[in-house]
Design an enzyme around this catalytic site. Structure first.
Site, PDB file in Angstrom:
ATOM      1  N   HIS A 160      91.824 -41.057  50.012  1.00 32.44           N
ATOM      2  CA  HIS A 160      92.479 -39.735  49.996  1.00 32.44           C
ATOM      3  C   HIS A 160      92.856 -39.362  48.577  1.00 32.44           C
ATOM      4  O   HIS A 160      93.083 -40.230  47.736  1.00 32.44           O
ATOM      5  CB  HIS A 160      93.724 -39.729  50.900  1.00 32.44           C
ATOM      6  CG  HIS A 160      94.705 -40.820  50.599  1.00 32.44           C
ATOM      7  ND1 HIS A 160      94.550 -42.110  51.072  1.00 32.44           N
ATOM      8  CD2 HIS A 160      95.833 -40.831  49.852  1.00 32.44           C
ATOM      9  CE1 HIS A 160      95.541 -42.855  50.634  1.00 32.44           C
ATOM     10  NE2 HIS A 160      96.336 -42.110  49.885  1.00 32.44           N
TER      11      HIS A 160
ATOM     12  N   HIS B 293      95.663 -37.142  46.401  1.00 30.14           N
ATOM     13  CA  HIS B 293      96.943 -36.425  46.410  1.00 30.14           C
ATOM     14  C   HIS B 293      96.834 -35.193  45.507  1.00 30.14           C
ATOM     15  O   HIS B 293      96.358 -35.292  44.371  1.00 30.14           O
ATOM     16  CB  HIS B 293      98.061 -37.289  45.814  1.00 30.14           C
ATOM     17  CG  HIS B 293      98.377 -38.527  46.592  1.00 30.14           C
ATOM     18  ND1 HIS B 293      99.444 -38.618  47.453  1.00 30.14           N
ATOM     19  CD2 HIS B 293      97.774 -39.740  46.631  1.00 30.14           C
ATOM     20  CE1 HIS B 293      99.488 -39.832  47.975  1.00 30.14           C
ATOM     21  NE2 HIS B 293      98.483 -40.543  47.497  1.00 30.14           N
TER      22      HIS B 293
HETATM   23  P1  AMP Z   1      98.822 -43.859  48.978  1.00 31.60           P
HETATM   24  O1  AMP Z   1     100.021 -44.604  48.454  1.00 31.60           O
HETATM   25  O2  AMP Z   1      97.978 -43.255  47.903  1.00 31.60           O
HETATM   26  O3  AMP Z   1      98.027 -44.696  49.961  1.00 31.60           O
HETATM   27  O4  AMP Z   1      99.432 -42.628  49.753  1.00 31.60           O
HETATM   28  C1  AMP Z   1      99.611 -42.543  51.142  1.00 31.60           C
HETATM   29  C2  AMP Z   1     100.307 -41.228  51.428  1.00 31.60           C
HETATM   30  O5  AMP Z   1     100.120 -40.923  52.784  1.00 31.60           O
HETATM   31  C3  AMP Z   1     101.827 -41.251  51.153  1.00 31.60           C
HETATM   32  O6  AMP Z   1     102.135 -40.206  50.241  1.00 31.60           O
HETATM   33  C4  AMP Z   1     102.419 -40.999  52.536  1.00 31.60           C
HETATM   34  O7  AMP Z   1     103.576 -40.191  52.478  1.00 31.60           O
HETATM   35  C5  AMP Z   1     101.283 -40.309  53.274  1.00 31.60           C
HETATM   36  N1  AMP Z   1     101.275 -40.490  54.723  1.00 31.60           N
HETATM   37  C6  AMP Z   1     101.385 -41.654  55.407  1.00 31.60           C
HETATM   38  N2  AMP Z   1     101.287 -41.429  56.739  1.00 31.60           N
HETATM   39  C7  AMP Z   1     101.092 -40.089  56.890  1.00 31.60           C
HETATM   40  C8  AMP Z   1     100.920 -39.228  58.013  1.00 31.60           C
HETATM   41  N3  AMP Z   1     100.932 -39.694  59.261  1.00 31.60           N
HETATM   42  N4  AMP Z   1     100.737 -37.899  57.780  1.00 31.60           N
HETATM   43  C9  AMP Z   1     100.717 -37.409  56.517  1.00 31.60           C
HETATM   44  N5  AMP Z   1     100.889 -38.176  55.430  1.00 31.60           N
HETATM   45  C10 AMP Z   1     101.078 -39.491  55.597  1.00 31.60           C
END
Ligand code: AMP
Ligand code: ZN
Length: 137
Positions: free
Chosen positions: A99, A101
């Site tokens: 993903h 950001h």
């Molecule tokens: P990373 O640390 O790059 O893996 O980021 C994961 C991101 O996913 C974090 O910013 C979380 O807040 C977000 N996240 C986790 N679960 C969900 C969810 N169910 N819906 C939307 N965002 C999520």
């Protein structure tokens, strides 16, 4: 991919705030936003990280991140945008589905993203440059 939360969100199995969707991607709002308008670009295809996913899907995700960055900047009158993409636990990845950001930034919202300074010597940097260059061939 069973039990992958981002597969379920990207493919609409679990409803979520959706900014944009097409055949290959969904852009959703982060559940714990770093700032108002923090979104995530999710490929519908599962790949744990940049290493597991094919280049075409990665490139498409980055092109879409540019489009979302432009939309968020205009819509929220942001002063800047951070684009982040973590690969592997050591890099801060917590959800193991690729993903990107897209984080709107506003003047004086918080001190700019700190970049750790390793203190690598010029010699070490030159050696790393040559080693990486070898793998680019
Ligand atoms: P990373 O640390 O790059 O893996 O980021 C994961 C991101 O996913 C974090 O910013 C979380 O807040 C977000 N996240 C986790 N679960 C969900 C969810 N169910 N819906 C939307 N965002 C999520
Ligand atoms: Zn997945």
């Amino acid at each position: 991919m069973e039990n992958c939360i981002f597969c379920k969100l990207a493919n609409g199995e679990i409803p979520t705030n959706t900014v944009y969707e097409d055949e290959n991607y969904r852009v959703i709002m982060d559940a714990n936003p770093a700032n108002i308008g923090h979104s995530l670009v999710l490929p519908k295809k599962h790949g744990k990280d940049i290493f597991e996913l094919d280049s075409e899907t990665v490139a498409g995700a980055h092109a879409l991140a540019k489009k979302v960055a432009e939309a968020a900047k205009k819509a929220l009158d942001a002063d800047g945008i951070n684009i982040l993409q973590n690969n592997g636990e050591s890099a801060g990845q917590t959800v193991m589905h690729f993903h990107i950001h897209v984080i709107p930034r506003f003047k004086n919202d918080w001190p700019s993203m700190p970049m750790h300074q390793s203190g690598a010597t010029d010699e070490e940097t030159k050696a790393a440059c040559a080693k990486i260059g070898e793998f680019m061939k």
